[in-house]
Write a protein that holds these residues in place. Sequence first.
Motif, PDB file in Angstrom:
ATOM      1  N   ARG A  17      67.075  69.875  60.638  1.00 35.67           N
ATOM      2  CA  ARG A  17      66.719  69.426  59.689  1.00 35.67           C
ATOM      3  C   ARG A  17      66.240  67.923  60.066  1.00 35.67           C
ATOM      4  NH1 ARG A  17      68.358  68.702  53.654  1.00 35.67           N
ATOM      5  NH2 ARG A  17      67.333  70.993  54.440  1.00 35.67           N
ATOM      6  N   GLN A  29      60.049  63.801  59.128  1.00 38.63           N
ATOM      7  CA  GLN A  29      58.452  64.051  58.617  1.00 38.63           C
ATOM      8  C   GLN A  29      57.785  62.959  60.035  1.00 38.63           C
ATOM      9  OE1 GLN A  29      56.793  66.594  59.264  1.00 38.63           O
ATOM     10  NE2 GLN A  29      56.410  68.195  57.063  1.00 38.63           N
ATOM     11  N   TRP A  76      55.350  63.706  62.916  1.00 36.53           N
ATOM     12  CA  TRP A  76      53.676  63.238  62.865  1.00 36.53           C
ATOM     13  C   TRP A  76      53.742  61.682  62.407  1.00 36.53           C
ATOM     14  CZ3 TRP A  76      52.184  67.934  64.532  1.00 36.53           C
ATOM     15  CH2 TRP A  76      52.660  69.116  63.847  1.00 36.53           C
ATOM     16  N   TYR A 120      52.031  61.046  59.528  1.00 36.12           N
ATOM     17  CA  TYR A 120      51.938  61.873  58.511  1.00 36.12           C
ATOM     18  C   TYR A 120      52.622  61.496  57.299  1.00 36.12           C
ATOM     19  CZ  TYR A 120      54.821  64.560  55.244  1.00 36.12           C
ATOM     20  OH  TYR A 120      55.089  65.470  54.110  1.00 36.12           O
ATOM     21  N   ALA A 121      51.314  61.774  56.326  1.00 34.17           N
ATOM     22  CA  ALA A 121      50.880  60.926  54.760  1.00 34.17           C
ATOM     23  C   ALA A 121      51.846  60.611  54.083  1.00 34.17           C
ATOM     24  CB  ALA A 121      49.288  61.387  55.184  1.00 34.17           C
ATOM     25  N   PRO A 124      55.904  60.068  51.813  1.00 37.38           N
ATOM     26  CA  PRO A 124      57.134  60.228  52.019  1.00 37.38           C
ATOM     27  C   PRO A 124      58.034  60.249  53.154  1.00 37.38           C
ATOM     28  CG  PRO A 124      56.656  60.852  49.942  1.00 37.38           C
ATOM     29  CD  PRO A 124      55.123  60.481  50.803  1.00 37.38           C
ATOM     30  N   GLY A 178      61.093  60.041  52.527  1.00 35.89           N
ATOM     31  CA  GLY A 178      62.181  61.207  52.899  1.00 35.89           C
ATOM     32  C   GLY A 178      61.571  62.900  53.135  1.00 35.89           C
ATOM     33  N   ASP A 179      60.395  62.938  53.582  1.00 38.79           N
ATOM     34  CA  ASP A 179      59.932  64.280  53.487  1.00 38.79           C
ATOM     35  C   ASP A 179      60.437  64.715  54.683  1.00 38.79           C
ATOM     36  OD1 ASP A 179      58.922  64.117  51.264  1.00 38.79           O
ATOM     37  OD2 ASP A 179      56.597  63.858  51.957  1.00 38.79           O
ATOM     38  N   THR A 180      60.708  65.771  54.491  1.00 42.19           N
ATOM     39  CA  THR A 180      61.790  66.262  56.128  1.00 42.19           C
ATOM     40  C   THR A 180      60.551  67.985  56.540  1.00 42.19           C
ATOM     41  OG1 THR A 180      62.668  68.273  54.746  1.00 42.19           O
ATOM     42  CG2 THR A 180      63.692  66.022  55.679  1.00 42.19           C
ATOM     43  N   ILE A 181      60.963  68.567  57.905  1.00 43.39           N
ATOM     44  CA  ILE A 181      60.753  70.065  58.392  1.00 43.39           C
ATOM     45  C   ILE A 181      61.668  70.740  58.952  1.00 43.39           C
ATOM     46  CG2 ILE A 181      59.723  68.610  59.796  1.00 43.39           C
ATOM     47  CD1 ILE A 181      58.665  72.142  59.012  1.00 43.39           C
ATOM     48  N   ASP A 182      62.664  71.753  58.525  1.00 43.15           N
ATOM     49  CA  ASP A 182      63.360  72.357  59.167  1.00 43.15           C
ATOM     50  C   ASP A 182      62.966  73.772  59.801  1.00 43.15           C
ATOM     51  OD1 ASP A 182      64.826  71.033  56.471  1.00 43.15           O
ATOM     52  OD2 ASP A 182      65.902  72.390  56.365  1.00 43.15           O
ATOM     53  N   ARG A 211      52.195  70.279  58.906  1.00 39.76           N
ATOM     54  CA  ARG A 211      51.203  68.598  59.047  1.00 39.76           C
ATOM     55  C   ARG A 211      51.021  68.115  58.070  1.00 39.76           C
ATOM     56  NH1 ARG A 211      49.075  66.863  64.615  1.00 39.76           N
ATOM     57  NH2 ARG A 211      48.838  64.441  63.684  1.00 39.76           N
ATOM     58  N   THR A 259      61.353  64.689  46.941  1.00 39.02           N
ATOM     59  CA  THR A 259      60.922  65.459  48.107  1.00 39.02           C
ATOM     60  C   THR A 259      60.131  66.448  48.185  1.00 39.02           C
ATOM     61  OG1 THR A 259      62.950  63.703  48.652  1.00 39.02           O
ATOM     62  CG2 THR A 259      62.445  65.360  50.516  1.00 39.02           C
ATOM     63  N   VAL A 260      59.384  66.314  50.137  1.00 41.76           N
ATOM     64  CA  VAL A 260      58.941  67.663  49.785  1.00 41.76           C
ATOM     65  C   VAL A 260      59.803  68.191  51.539  1.00 41.76           C
ATOM     66  CG1 VAL A 260      57.035  69.178  51.211  1.00 41.76           C
ATOM     67  CG2 VAL A 260      56.559  67.639  48.905  1.00 41.76           C
ATOM     68  N   ARG A 261      60.348  69.817  51.192  1.00 36.48           N
ATOM     69  CA  ARG A 261      61.471  69.458  52.640  1.00 36.48           C
ATOM     70  C   ARG A 261      60.359  71.069  53.010  1.00 36.48           C
ATOM     71  NH1 ARG A 261      65.347  67.125  53.266  1.00 36.48           N
ATOM     72  NH2 ARG A 261      67.053  66.978  51.187  1.00 36.48           N
ATOM     73  N   VAL A 262      59.688  70.532  54.005  1.00 37.78           N
ATOM     74  CA  VAL A 262      58.892  72.667  54.552  1.00 37.78           C
ATOM     75  C   VAL A 262      60.053  73.015  55.119  1.00 37.78           C
ATOM     76  CG1 VAL A 262      56.928  73.497  56.100  1.00 37.78           C
ATOM     77  CG2 VAL A 262      56.601  70.802  54.725  1.00 37.78           C
ATOM     78  N   HIS A 263      59.529  74.498  55.305  1.00 35.28           N
ATOM     79  CA  HIS A 263      60.745  75.286  56.138  1.00 35.28           C
ATOM     80  C   HIS A 263      60.291  76.299  56.872  1.00 35.28           C
ATOM     81  CE1 HIS A 263      63.133  74.513  53.216  1.00 35.28           C
ATOM     82  NE2 HIS A 263      63.177  74.103  52.910  1.00 35.28           N
TER      83      HIS A 263
END
Lengths: 95, 215
Positions: A65, A68, A72, A75-76, A78, A80-84, B149, B167-171
């Motif tokens: 995890r 974001q 980036w 990145y626009a 919040p 706390g946003d994540t990319i897994d 992105r 919270t936005v979680r992208v997978h």
Amino acid sequence: MTPARFQPGDRVKVMKADVPGHLRTPWYIRGHEGEVERICGFFANPEELAFNRHGLPKRALYRVRFAQKKVWPDYAGPAGDTIDVEIYEHWLERA
Amino acid sequence: MSTHHHHDHDHDHHDHAHPTQPDIDGPLTYHQKLEIAIRELMIEKGILSADEVRRTVEAMDARSPAGGAKVVARAWNDPAYKQLLMSDPSKALNQVGVEVGLYKLVVVENTDKVHNLVVCTLCSCYPRAVLGLPPDWYKSRAYRSRAVREPRQVMAEFGLEVPDDTTVRVHDSTADMRYLVLPKRPKGTEGWSEEKLAAIVTRDTMIGVAEARAS
């Protein structure tokens, strides 16, 4: 098959490598640091399977995890946003 | 594109332009030719029959989001089943007769605090076992590059505004896992049967670009 080197919660860094082949590590995540979310299991290495080789021994696959905002800079959303992303062990080092 | 077509034969002319379907699809690509060559060879050598190939394609095309909707609806109505679906999706799918398929499924739950969105940036990995064939937009470069992105903007274009305190979680489905979003159960659905609930669990709610609605 060697036991998984990383555990959930471990900080890891994705190798920043530019190597040819059938890779499952997206370009945008190379060089970034994240946290192991889970161990997905052990799988034959897809980079080898793509060339009709057996891909053994199986490799540990992790879900890592990333924040974001770190991935980036513009990145626009919040903080706390994540990319897994799923990443094979041989692409990871301890951060 | 011109608004009027010239034909060398008599034809009912409409005063509006109409799209035409080309008679010939264009030259085959390298991989299309390769597929045809291998398929024909395998049929010739008796390894496969044309009917087996056709049946397999038919079965692939027949899979639909109904399998996913069924497990989501059951999870909404049965907390023990939901727990099983989160911890051991294969077992949970087996229990309701949904075929698990080749890949391991990971179920990610939407709550008031977390919203999940699924993408495959490298190709178009998709939980076909539970959702059937992916929609065209899922495979587009625009979705694949933008969902990682600027996920909030992408979801807004689908009509879904996710509040900043969620919270936005992208997978990114990059390797051997496939992801299914367990949408939030909408208010106003208390006491609904599993069948009635399944009808509001659409494909897009299980990819994460929409929320389930009671009506």
